[in-house]
Structure formats: structure tokens, C-alpha cells
Design a protein around this motif. Structure first.
Motif, PDB file in Angstrom:
ATOM      1  N   UNK A  65       0.832  -1.207   0.000  1.00 52.19           N
ATOM      2  CA  UNK A  65       0.000   0.000   0.000  1.00 52.19           C
ATOM      3  C   UNK A  65       0.862   1.251   0.000  1.00 52.19           C
ATOM      4  N   UNK A  66       1.925   1.247   0.798  1.00 49.72           N
ATOM      5  CA  UNK A  66       2.822   2.404   0.866  1.00 49.72           C
ATOM      6  C   UNK A  66       3.515   2.631  -0.476  1.00 49.72           C
ATOM      7  N   UNK A  67       3.964   1.559  -1.105  1.00 52.58           N
ATOM      8  CA  UNK A  67       4.621   1.690  -2.413  1.00 52.58           C
ATOM      9  C   UNK A  67       3.650   2.246  -3.449  1.00 52.58           C
ATOM     10  N   UNK A  68       2.437   1.718  -3.475  1.00 53.80           N
ATOM     11  CA  UNK A  68       1.462   2.189  -4.462  1.00 53.80           C
ATOM     12  C   UNK A  68       1.118   3.662  -4.265  1.00 53.80           C
ATOM     13  N   UNK A  69       0.896   4.066  -3.025  1.00 53.39           N
ATOM     14  CA  UNK A  69       0.503   5.453  -2.826  1.00 53.39           C
ATOM     15  C   UNK A  69       1.680   6.412  -2.971  1.00 53.39           C
ATOM     16  N   UNK A  70       2.900   6.007  -2.560  1.00 51.69           N
ATOM     17  CA  UNK A  70       4.032   6.922  -2.722  1.00 51.69           C
ATOM     18  C   UNK A  70       4.441   7.055  -4.191  1.00 51.69           C
ATOM     19  N   UNK A  71       4.335   5.981  -4.959  1.00 49.11           N
ATOM     20  CA  UNK A  71       4.616   6.081  -6.399  1.00 49.11           C
ATOM     21  C   UNK A  71       3.616   7.023  -7.059  1.00 49.11           C
ATOM     22  N   UNK A  72       2.340   6.880  -6.702  1.00 46.13           N
ATOM     23  CA  UNK A  72       1.311   7.769  -7.250  1.00 46.13           C
ATOM     24  C   UNK A  72       1.520   9.219  -6.848  1.00 46.13           C
ATOM     25  N   UNK A  73       1.831   9.447  -5.584  1.00 45.16           N
ATOM     26  CA  UNK A  73       2.040  10.818  -5.100  1.00 45.16           C
ATOM     27  C   UNK A  73       3.296  11.435  -5.700  1.00 45.16           C
ATOM     28  N   UNK A  74       4.364  10.654  -5.786  1.00 41.67           N
ATOM     29  CA  UNK A  74       5.598  11.174  -6.356  1.00 41.67           C
ATOM     30  C   UNK A  74       5.407  11.500  -7.831  1.00 41.67           C
ATOM     31  N   UNK A  75       4.760  10.600  -8.559  1.00 38.48           N
ATOM     32  CA  UNK A  75       4.518  10.836  -9.986  1.00 38.48           C
ATOM     33  C   UNK A  75       3.670  12.066 -10.233  1.00 38.48           C
ATOM     34  N   UNK A  76       2.570  12.184  -9.493  1.00 41.36           N
ATOM     35  CA  UNK A  76       1.708  13.357  -9.694  1.00 41.36           C
ATOM     36  C   UNK A  76       2.383  14.622  -9.185  1.00 41.36           C
ATOM     37  N   UNK A  77       3.154  14.510  -8.109  1.00 45.11           N
ATOM     38  CA  UNK A  77       3.874  15.679  -7.594  1.00 45.11           C
ATOM     39  C   UNK A  77       4.888  16.214  -8.599  1.00 45.11           C
ATOM     40  N   UNK A  78       5.618  15.312  -9.221  1.00 45.91           N
ATOM     41  CA  UNK A  78       6.594  15.726 -10.239  1.00 45.91           C
ATOM     42  C   UNK A  78       5.879  16.361 -11.432  1.00 45.91           C
ATOM     43  N   UNK A  79       4.773  15.756 -11.866  1.00 48.34           N
ATOM     44  CA  UNK A  79       4.002  16.325 -12.977  1.00 48.34           C
ATOM     45  C   UNK A  79       3.483  17.717 -12.628  1.00 48.34           C
ATOM     46  N   UNK A  80       3.075  17.909 -11.384  1.00 43.09           N
ATOM     47  CA  UNK A  80       2.562  19.210 -10.980  1.00 43.09           C
ATOM     48  C   UNK A  80       3.664  20.256 -10.917  1.00 43.09           C
ATOM     49  N   UNK A  81       4.809  19.902 -10.378  1.00 43.90           N
ATOM     50  CA  UNK A  81       5.929  20.843 -10.306  1.00 43.90           C
ATOM     51  C   UNK A  81       6.409  21.214 -11.708  1.00 43.90           C
ATOM     52  N   UNK A  82       6.416  20.234 -12.611  1.00 39.21           N
ATOM     53  CA  UNK A  82       6.852  20.484 -13.990  1.00 39.21           C
ATOM     54  C   UNK A  82       5.745  21.103 -14.852  1.00 39.21           C
ATOM     55  N   UNK A  83       4.559  21.226 -14.299  1.00 41.00           N
ATOM     56  CA  UNK A  83       3.415  21.822 -14.992  1.00 41.00           C
ATOM     57  C   UNK A  83       3.131  21.136 -16.330  1.00 41.00           C
ATOM     58  N   UNK A  84       3.003  19.830 -16.293  1.00 39.62           N
ATOM     59  CA  UNK A  84       2.696  19.105 -17.523  1.00 39.62           C
ATOM     60  C   UNK A  84       1.308  19.510 -18.026  1.00 39.62           C
ATOM     61  N   UNK A  85       1.091  19.333 -19.296  1.00 35.97           N
ATOM     62  CA  UNK A  85      -0.177  19.743 -19.904  1.00 35.97           C
ATOM     63  C   UNK A  85      -1.363  19.029 -19.266  1.00 35.97           C
ATOM     64  N   UNK A  86      -1.226  17.736 -19.034  1.00 33.10           N
ATOM     65  CA  UNK A  86      -2.320  16.955 -18.437  1.00 33.10           C
ATOM     66  C   UNK A  86      -2.717  17.516 -17.068  1.00 33.10           C
ATOM     67  N   UNK A  87      -1.726  17.799 -16.235  1.00 33.39           N
ATOM     68  CA  UNK A  87      -2.017  18.341 -14.903  1.00 33.39           C
ATOM     69  C   UNK A  87      -2.567  19.764 -14.983  1.00 33.39           C
TER      70      UNK A  87
END
Length: 120
Positions: A19-41
Motif C-alpha cells: 500500500x505504501x509503495x502504491x501510494x508513494x509512487x502515485x504521489x511522487x509521480x503526480x507531484x513531479x508532474x505538478x511541479x513540472x506543470x505538464x499539460x495533463x495536470x
């Protein structure tokens, strides 16, 4: 009886780490996308009527929260990180509902992340 308790401990530890791996991978991935301001985000944040700078703040906090959850020790910091993740994911779910965004793709992310956070 001792073997049963030992196996329960192993089982719970496996559930925790999955559970920790799944949620941290999801949070890290979305966090990086948000910081980089990807088009999807950027499109998703705009659709929910939030300013783009809000996405960058959330992304930075998500990355820092993942670090807090994964490093050993710092129990109080971990508790705050888990609380923050819970608030962010339930807030995301409510935001999608408030904007009448009932698409499966929009709803599943926050729902599953909340489940993983609670399980972890």
C-alpha cells in the motif's frame, strides 16, 4: 499460536509496504508532474477552477511528503504527511464531484489513493 501471530505480522507488513509503495509512487509521480506543470495536470487543475500556481505548491508538498513517509524515524512528521495526503486526496475527490466531473478516470485516482493511504 506463536507461528500464527508471526505470520499475521508478516502479512500485515507486506500489506503495509504494498500500500505504501502504491501510494508513494502515485504521489511522487503526480507531484513531479505538478511541479513540472505538464499539460495533463495543467488542464485538470484549470478544469477544476484552481489557479496553476496552486498545482506547483501541491506538487512540492507531495514530493516532500513522500520523502517524509519513506525515511525511517520522524513519527510525528510521518503522521502529518499522511494527514496531508488524506486531505489532498479527499479534497481532490470533492473538487471533481463539485465540478460535476464524474468520469471514471477523474474519480479512481483520488479514491484509490485514499484507500492506499488509509491501508498504509
Amino acid at each position: 499460536m506463536i507461528t500464527f501471530k508471526k505470520n499475521m505480522g508478516k502479512r500485515n507488513l507486506i500489506i503495509y509496504w504494498v500500500a505504501t509503495a502504491l501510494f508513494t509512487i502515485g504521489m511522487l509521480g503526480s507531484g513531479i508532474q505538478q511541479v513540472l506543470r505538464t499539460k495533463e495536470m495543467t488542464d485538470m487543475v484549470a478544469h477544476l477552477s484552481y489557479p496553476v500556481y496552486f498545482m506547483c505548491i501541491l506538487g512540492a508538498w507531495k514530493i516532500l511528503g513522500v520523502i517524509a513517509v519513506l525515511i525511517p524515524g520522524f513519527k510525528l512528521l510521518k503522521e502529518w504527511a499522511y494527514a496531508g495526503f488524506f486531505f489532498v486526496m479527499t479534497g481532490a475527490l470533492v473538487s471533481h464531484i463539485a465540478c460535476n466531473d464524474f468520469e471514471i478516470k477523474a474519480m479512481l485516482g483520488p479514491v484509490f489513493q485514499t484507500i492506499f493511504i488509509i491501508t498504509s
